[in-house]
Design an enzyme around this catalytic site. Structure first.
Site, PDB file in Angstrom:
ATOM      1  N   TRP A   1      14.487  62.779  69.624  1.00 17.04           N
ATOM      2  CA  TRP A   1      14.520  62.085  71.630  1.00 17.04           C
ATOM      3  C   TRP A   1      13.129  62.213  72.057  1.00 17.04           C
ATOM      4  O   TRP A   1      12.662  63.529  71.558  1.00 17.04           O
ATOM      5  CB  TRP A   1      15.257  62.359  71.481  1.00 17.04           C
ATOM      6  CG  TRP A   1      15.940  63.205  71.704  1.00 17.04           C
ATOM      7  CD1 TRP A   1      15.458  64.428  73.188  1.00 17.04           C
ATOM      8  CD2 TRP A   1      16.589  63.489  71.124  1.00 17.04           C
ATOM      9  NE1 TRP A   1      16.303  65.196  72.934  1.00 17.04           N
ATOM     10  CE2 TRP A   1      17.290  65.314  71.969  1.00 17.04           C
ATOM     11  CE3 TRP A   1      18.010  64.160  70.181  1.00 17.04           C
ATOM     12  CZ2 TRP A   1      17.832  66.454  71.558  1.00 17.04           C
ATOM     13  CZ3 TRP A   1      18.787  65.160  69.291  1.00 17.04           C
ATOM     14  CH2 TRP A   1      18.650  66.334  70.727  1.00 17.04           C
TER      15      TRP A   1
ATOM     16  N   GLU B   1       6.340  62.286  78.414  1.00 14.86           N
ATOM     17  CA  GLU B   1       5.450  62.592  77.217  1.00 14.86           C
ATOM     18  C   GLU B   1       5.481  61.031  77.366  1.00 14.86           C
ATOM     19  O   GLU B   1       4.120  60.144  76.955  1.00 14.86           O
ATOM     20  CB  GLU B   1       6.300  62.200  75.694  1.00 14.86           C
ATOM     21  CG  GLU B   1       7.030  63.365  74.922  1.00 14.86           C
ATOM     22  CD  GLU B   1       6.759  63.774  73.696  1.00 14.86           C
ATOM     23  OE1 GLU B   1       8.593  63.470  74.105  1.00 14.86           O
ATOM     24  OE2 GLU B   1       6.811  63.788  73.297  1.00 14.86           O
TER      25      GLU B   1
HETATM   26  N1  ARG Z   1       4.553  62.950  72.080  1.00 10.13           N
HETATM   27  C1  ARG Z   1       4.467  62.085  70.650  1.00 10.13           C
HETATM   28  C2  ARG Z   1       4.233  60.400  72.125  1.00 10.13           C
HETATM   29  O1  ARG Z   1       5.121  59.945  72.983  1.00 10.13           O
HETATM   30  C3  ARG Z   1       5.446  62.389  70.505  1.00 10.13           C
HETATM   31  C4  ARG Z   1       5.683  63.154  69.447  1.00 10.13           C
HETATM   32  C5  ARG Z   1       6.726  64.037  69.042  1.00 10.13           C
HETATM   33  N2  ARG Z   1       8.351  64.407  70.521  1.00 10.13           N
HETATM   34  C6  ARG Z   1       9.301  64.204  70.421  1.00 10.13           C
HETATM   35  N3  ARG Z   1       9.820  63.874  71.042  1.00 10.13           N
HETATM   36  N4  ARG Z   1       9.979  64.520  69.113  1.00 10.13           N
HETATM   37  O2  ARG Z   1       5.030  59.679  71.062  1.00 10.13           O
END
Ligand code: ARG
Length: 350
Positions: free
Chosen positions: A228, A233
């Site tokens: 998740w 991010e």
């Molecule tokens: N940083 C990437 C995005 O913002 C996703 C990478 C995987 N992240 C995770 N929480 N499993 O789309």
């Protein structure tokens, strides 16, 4: 390293962790040796694949979410042959992982006859227009690829790209993701309704599809996996980076922040409100998300459990620290050994 040596190393560790005895391990290694001798390769059992994929998550130096490595659901799609079977497996993955918002970590492992061109199964398109870029600049090249294959997007800032699948001897095919499978969250701020005017949203599940899983010397170039989101991010990178949606100036403007000088810290204030909005919106929709403080605490617990298990912790500090307020978490104040332990996930362009 020789394939058999890689297999030995993996089987020894995995079988120990799985509580199997020395006899089972030796019998298994004899079968593997014979297979490599005859065919030049060997096959993992379903149990080995599942545990190997979980170990690979545990060994992912850049991931702050590793506390949950044991909970990974592993779909074994190595037997999948046709394009339509690949599509069904991917749809099942999205459906299972999304789970109406109660996100479940999962991976689907295909044979190397199957290739996925997307870098994440769900991503927004990016278009070069006379008035500048519309959508996610990270997707500019892949969006052109999809258009060359015959896909056409509506041209909004949040058009979900199709999934592009290539199967050996069956060519390349693209599929839109059915709307019924897509969970997206409109971004609202709990107390600053001005931000609604930006019309922001993001998708619920990040499903990374451009990394190769390596277990016991065997490589699985097509093994999309998800966890998740950590709020930052989306709020501190995807929507904020100048090379992504670059929204801090618009957020600051709507908040009426003093933007005449960097010294007013308008960027930091805009970043904070944007991240509050992301976390609030996911929570309000009942979609799993974690803030960076909680994620760091969970990681501290992972550090402790790994120590208790007698395993050397590895990590990549520059990825583990949060992209906002990093020094408020313990991660910032210690260091991590960035040595690569296998099984692991590798960039496919290694
Ligand atoms: N940083 C990437 C995005 O913002 C996703 C990478 C995987 N992240 C995770 N929480 N499993 O789309």
């Amino acid at each position: 390293m020789l394939l058999y040596d890689e297999a030995c190393e993996f089987i020894a560790t995995a079988y120990h962790e799985l509580g199997k005895n020395a006899e089972e391990m030796h019998d298994r290694l004899a079968v593997i040796k014979e297979s490599i001798h005859r065919y030049g390769t060997y096959e993992l059992t379903g149990e080995e694949l599942a545990h190997g994929a979980r170990m690979a998550w545990r060994n992912s130096n850049r991931c702050i979410g590793r506390l949950f490595w044991r909970s990974l659901t592993v779909f074994d799609a190595r037997g999948v042959q046709t394009v339509s079977q690949v599509l069904s497996a991917l749809q099942r993955h999205i459906y299972f992982a999304t789970n109406n918002g109660a996100i479940r970590p999962a991976i689907t492992v295909f044979s190397s006859h199957v290739r996925i061109w997307n870098d994440q199964l769900i991503r927004y398109a990016g278009y070069e227009t006379p008035d500048g870029i519309v959508g996610d600049p990270i997707s500019l090249a892949f969006t052109r690829t999809c258009q060359a294959l015959g896909w056409q997007g509506a041209g909004t800032p949040f058009d979900v790209l199709p999934i592009v699948v290539e199967v050996e001897r069956q060519g390349t095919h693209w599929f839109p993701i059915p709307a019924s499978l897509l969970l997206e969250i409109d971004i609202h701020h709990p107390t600053l309704p001005q931000l609604d005017r930006l019309g922001l949203k993001w998708y619920a599940v990040p499903i990374v599809s451009d990394m190769e899983l390596e277990i016991g010397g065997l490589r699985f170039p097509t093994a999309p996996f998800n966890g998740w989101y950590t709020g930052t991010e989306i709020g501190a990178r995807n929507l904020a980076d100048t090379k992504r949606y670059n929204l801090l100036p618009q957020v600051a403007h709507l908040l009426g922040l003093p933007m005449h000088s960097d010294t007013t810290l308008w960027k930091d204030r805009a970043l904070l409100e944007l991240n509050i909005a992301v976390l609030h919106s996911f929570k309000a929709h009942g979609v799993t998300i974690v803030d960076h403080h909680t994620a760091a605490k969970q990681f501290a617990y992972f550090e402790e459990l790994e120590r208790d298990a007698g395993r050397e912790l590895t990590g990549d500090w520059s990825w583990l620290i949060a992209p906002m307020s990093p020094a408020t978490t313990h991660v910032f104040h210690r260091d991590y050994d960035n040595v690569v332990v296998k099984p692991n996930y590798f960039s496919r362009r290694r």
